[in-house]
Design an enzyme around this catalytic site. Structure first.
Site, PDB file in Angstrom:
ATOM      1  N   ASP A  17       0.600  -1.150  -0.648  1.00 15.59           N
ATOM      2  CA  ASP A  17      -0.266  -0.694  -0.363  1.00 15.59           C
ATOM      3  C   ASP A  17       1.248   1.478  -0.418  1.00 15.59           C
ATOM      4  O   ASP A  17       0.532   1.983  -0.719  1.00 15.59           O
ATOM      5  CB  ASP A  17      -0.876   0.005   0.651  1.00 15.59           C
ATOM      6  CG  ASP A  17      -1.776  -1.662   1.641  1.00 15.59           C
ATOM      7  OD1 ASP A  17      -2.707  -1.753   0.529  1.00 15.59           O
ATOM      8  OD2 ASP A  17      -1.148  -2.274   2.332  1.00 15.59           O
ATOM      9  N   GLU A 274       1.841  -6.615  -5.188  1.00 16.28           N
ATOM     10  CA  GLU A 274       1.257  -5.175  -5.699  1.00 16.28           C
ATOM     11  C   GLU A 274       2.536  -4.519  -6.581  1.00 16.28           C
ATOM     12  O   GLU A 274       2.324  -5.151  -7.818  1.00 16.28           O
ATOM     13  CB  GLU A 274      -0.296  -4.399  -5.807  1.00 16.28           C
ATOM     14  CG  GLU A 274      -0.721  -3.248  -6.717  1.00 16.28           C
ATOM     15  CD  GLU A 274      -1.509  -2.965  -6.961  1.00 16.28           C
ATOM     16  OE1 GLU A 274      -2.518  -3.536  -6.475  1.00 16.28           O
ATOM     17  OE2 GLU A 274      -1.944  -1.929  -7.470  1.00 16.28           O
ATOM     18  N   SER A 276       5.398  -5.059  -6.562  1.00 16.65           N
ATOM     19  CA  SER A 276       6.815  -5.400  -6.624  1.00 16.65           C
ATOM     20  C   SER A 276       6.206  -6.163  -8.344  1.00 16.65           C
ATOM     21  O   SER A 276       6.890  -7.089  -8.963  1.00 16.65           O
ATOM     22  CB  SER A 276       7.949  -6.733  -5.980  1.00 16.65           C
ATOM     23  OG  SER A 276       6.423  -7.434  -6.007  1.00 16.65           O
TER      24      SER A 276
HETATM   25  O1  TRH Z   1       4.870  -5.951   0.847  1.00 15.57           O
HETATM   26  P1  TRH Z   1       3.741  -6.803  -0.287  1.00 15.57           P
HETATM   27  O2  TRH Z   1       2.991  -7.927   0.304  1.00 15.57           O
HETATM   28  O3  TRH Z   1       2.240  -5.509  -0.495  1.00 15.57           O
HETATM   29  C1  TRH Z   1       0.951  -5.561  -0.388  1.00 15.57           C
HETATM   30  C2  TRH Z   1       0.584  -5.699   0.653  1.00 15.57           C
HETATM   31  O4  TRH Z   1       0.483  -6.692   1.769  1.00 15.57           O
HETATM   32  C3  TRH Z   1      -1.147  -4.998   1.096  1.00 15.57           C
HETATM   33  O5  TRH Z   1      -1.941  -5.116   1.741  1.00 15.57           O
HETATM   34  C4  TRH Z   1      -1.569  -6.096  -0.314  1.00 15.57           C
HETATM   35  O6  TRH Z   1      -2.889  -5.076  -0.698  1.00 15.57           O
HETATM   36  C5  TRH Z   1      -0.698  -5.549  -1.352  1.00 15.57           C
HETATM   37  O7  TRH Z   1       0.347  -6.472  -1.364  1.00 15.57           O
HETATM   38  C6  TRH Z   1      -1.455  -6.105  -2.426  1.00 15.57           C
HETATM   39  O8  TRH Z   1       3.692  -5.967  -1.815  1.00 15.57           O
HETATM   40  P2  TRH Z   1       4.111  -5.581  -3.152  1.00 15.57           P
HETATM   41  O9  TRH Z   1       3.278  -4.884  -3.139  1.00 15.57           O
HETATM   42  O10 TRH Z   1       4.746  -6.343  -3.540  1.00 15.57           O
HETATM   43  O11 TRH Z   1       5.226  -4.374  -1.873  1.00 15.57           O
HETATM   44  C7  TRH Z   1       6.133  -4.485  -2.089  1.00 15.57           C
HETATM   45  C8  TRH Z   1       7.267  -3.208  -2.101  1.00 15.57           C
HETATM   46  O12 TRH Z   1       8.303  -3.227  -1.012  1.00 15.57           O
HETATM   47  C9  TRH Z   1       7.403  -2.368  -3.120  1.00 15.57           C
HETATM   48  O13 TRH Z   1       7.299  -1.286  -3.222  1.00 15.57           O
HETATM   49  C10 TRH Z   1       9.120  -2.908  -3.355  1.00 15.57           C
HETATM   50  C11 TRH Z   1       9.188  -2.454  -2.098  1.00 15.57           C
HETATM   51  N1  TRH Z   1      10.609  -3.337  -2.193  1.00 15.57           N
HETATM   52  C12 TRH Z   1      11.869  -2.939  -1.986  1.00 15.57           C
HETATM   53  O14 TRH Z   1      11.772  -0.850  -1.944  1.00 15.57           O
HETATM   54  N2  TRH Z   1      13.480  -3.306  -1.744  1.00 15.57           N
HETATM   55  C13 TRH Z   1      13.336  -4.025  -0.861  1.00 15.57           C
HETATM   56  O15 TRH Z   1      14.191  -5.117  -0.600  1.00 15.57           O
HETATM   57  C14 TRH Z   1      11.787  -5.391  -1.375  1.00 15.57           C
HETATM   58  C15 TRH Z   1      12.149  -6.395  -1.311  1.00 15.57           C
HETATM   59  C16 TRH Z   1      10.492  -4.598  -1.897  1.00 15.57           C
END
Ligand code: TRH
Length: 386
Positions: A17, A274, A276
């Site tokens: 989020d 979402e 990543s």
């Molecule tokens: O962390 P996520 O699982 O996020 C979410 C939440 O669970 C949320 O509640 C849900 O509604 C949504 O997913 C669909 O996965 P996401 O979306 O990939 O977010 C991870 C973030 O972390 C993304 O912006 C990339 C960042 N990231 C970094 O900046 N550095 C890192 O080393 C890593 C591993 C990730």
């Protein structure tokens, strides 16, 4: 100076989020020159995504964005020209009342979660009147087709990616910043997943295989989930473990843009949620997506819908092997077998991933579409241009 755009974000869990809202906020400020205020209930969720972020500050400026802790209870603030309610996070009454008093009322947009399901097209852009106040919000759905709001993509993203992927010296330097002595040997795989994933099965498949795998996992829960493969309870940042054909390295949680670079640098990316997920598609490298778990397995329908769209870009047998591995990974069953069938397909996934990314790049990006949409709404209600 014109009134800012406001983005309201509640952190449900993890980083998605906050991650999506932060990317959008930065892009609105950098590419459109708008004043942007990001209200976030747990600013601490942003701290791992950007260096030097102050998790305690009520207000701070980062990358042209005013980042504000969402005050509880809400403090009276004059609303901006456009109000983005991220992921239906429910605006405080104080904000809604102030919006209703403003003339003209701000454009109010509910930014929804991303899905490849076909119903999204029918719901994108729909209005919803507030039951009590003279306000209408519009639903804005990200998506993969021209009838949706598209995907976040900065103007220079693909040029930066291409320059990096073409430049061995830049890649070499990148690996060095992760503390490695240059480019690792073998298939480079980033593994960002939910901690309950069947990681041990996957690690077993990799270590028992004939192909060398260099796996990179972020510090924290994912690394902890991998630790028991080596009979350990934790794997600290920088740890590097071997077994059979597998080498696993724990990397520090990277700033968001550096994480993009990791996705560009790897041969295969396991991603989740979402943000990543979207970034791995822009990396134009094969990927395995793990959707965020939902009640009644709604996430598996999302997964199937995505695989159907992307699968058209691979030979049929390869698309099936990728879909099988993705379902095994998210469903927790038969991962080893699915990995063998996926790996047996050879090099076919890279051209497909590139073609998929080029296809998506043919559509206007989410930020552009959001600005156009807000502009249209503002003009319809007789407001001056944004
Ligand atoms: O962390 P996520 O699982 O996020 C979410 C939440 O669970 C949320 O509640 C849900 O509604 C949504 O997913 C669909 O996965 P996401 O979306 O990939 O977010 C991870 C973030 O972390 C993304 O912006 C990339 C960042 N990231 C970094 O900046 N550095 C890192 O080393 C890593 C591993 C990730």
């Amino acid at each position: 100076m014109s009134k800012p755009w406001e983005i309201f974000c509640k952190v449900i869990d993890n980083f998605g989020d906050a991650g999506v809202c932060w990317r959008l906020a930065r892009q609105l400020a950098a590419e459109y020159g708008f004043g942007v205020r990001l209200w976030i209930d747990e600013p601490g969720a942003l701290a791992p995504l950007m260096p030097d972020f102050d998790r305690e500050a009520m207000m701070q400026h980062r990358a042209g964005v005013e980042v504000r802790r969402w005050p509880q209870p809400w403090a009276e603030v004059e609303p901006g020209r456009v109000v983005i309610e991220a992921f239906g996070c429910a605006l405080p009454d104080g904000v809604l009342n102030a919006m209703a008093r403003a003339s003209p009322a701000p454009v109010w947009i509910n930014l929804e979660y991303l899905s490849a399901e076909s119903w999204v097209e029918e719901h994108h852009g729909l209005p919803s009147r507030h039951p009590r106040l003279p306000l209408t919000k519009h639903f804005f759905f990200p998506g993969f087709t021209p009838a949706t709001g598209g995907l976040l993509r900065e103007r220079d993203l693909l040029a930066r990616r291409d320059a990096f992927q073409r430049d061995p010296a830049a890649r070499w330097r990148f690996w060095e910043t992760l503390g490695l002595a240059g480019e690792p040997v073998g298939r480079k795989v980033s593994l960002f997943c939910y901690p309950e994933s069947p990681v041990l099965e996957l690690l077993e498949a990799w270590s028992a295989g004939t192909e060398e795998i260099f796996c990179l996992v972020p510090q924290g829960p994912v690394a902890a989930a991998c630790a028991s493969f080596w009979g350990r309870t934790a794997l600290p940042c920088g740890a590097q473990e071997h077994r059979g054909a597998l080498t696993l390295r724990v990397f520090p949680f990277l700033a968001q843009d550096v994480f993009d670079t990791l996705l560009w640098a790897c041969d295969l990316n396991f991603v989740r949620g979402e943000d990543s997920f979207v970034r791995a598609q822009w990396a134009a490298r094969p990927m395995i997506w793990q959707p965020y778990r939902q009640d009644e397995n709604a996430h598996l329908a999302k997964l199937a819908a995505f695989l159907l769209r992307q699968g058209a870009y691979f030979p049929e047998s390869a698309g099936k092997a990728l879909a099988d591995l993705s379902h095994a990974w998210s469903g927790g069953k038969h991962v080893q077998d699915a990995w063998s069938r996926f790996a047996a397909q050879g090099e076919v996934y890279l051209p497909g991933a590139k073609a998929w990314a080029s296809h998506l790049a043919g559509q206007p990006d989410l930020c552009r579409q959001l600005v156009d949409f807000a502009e249209k709404m503002a003009i319809m209600r007789g407001s001056p241009r944004l």
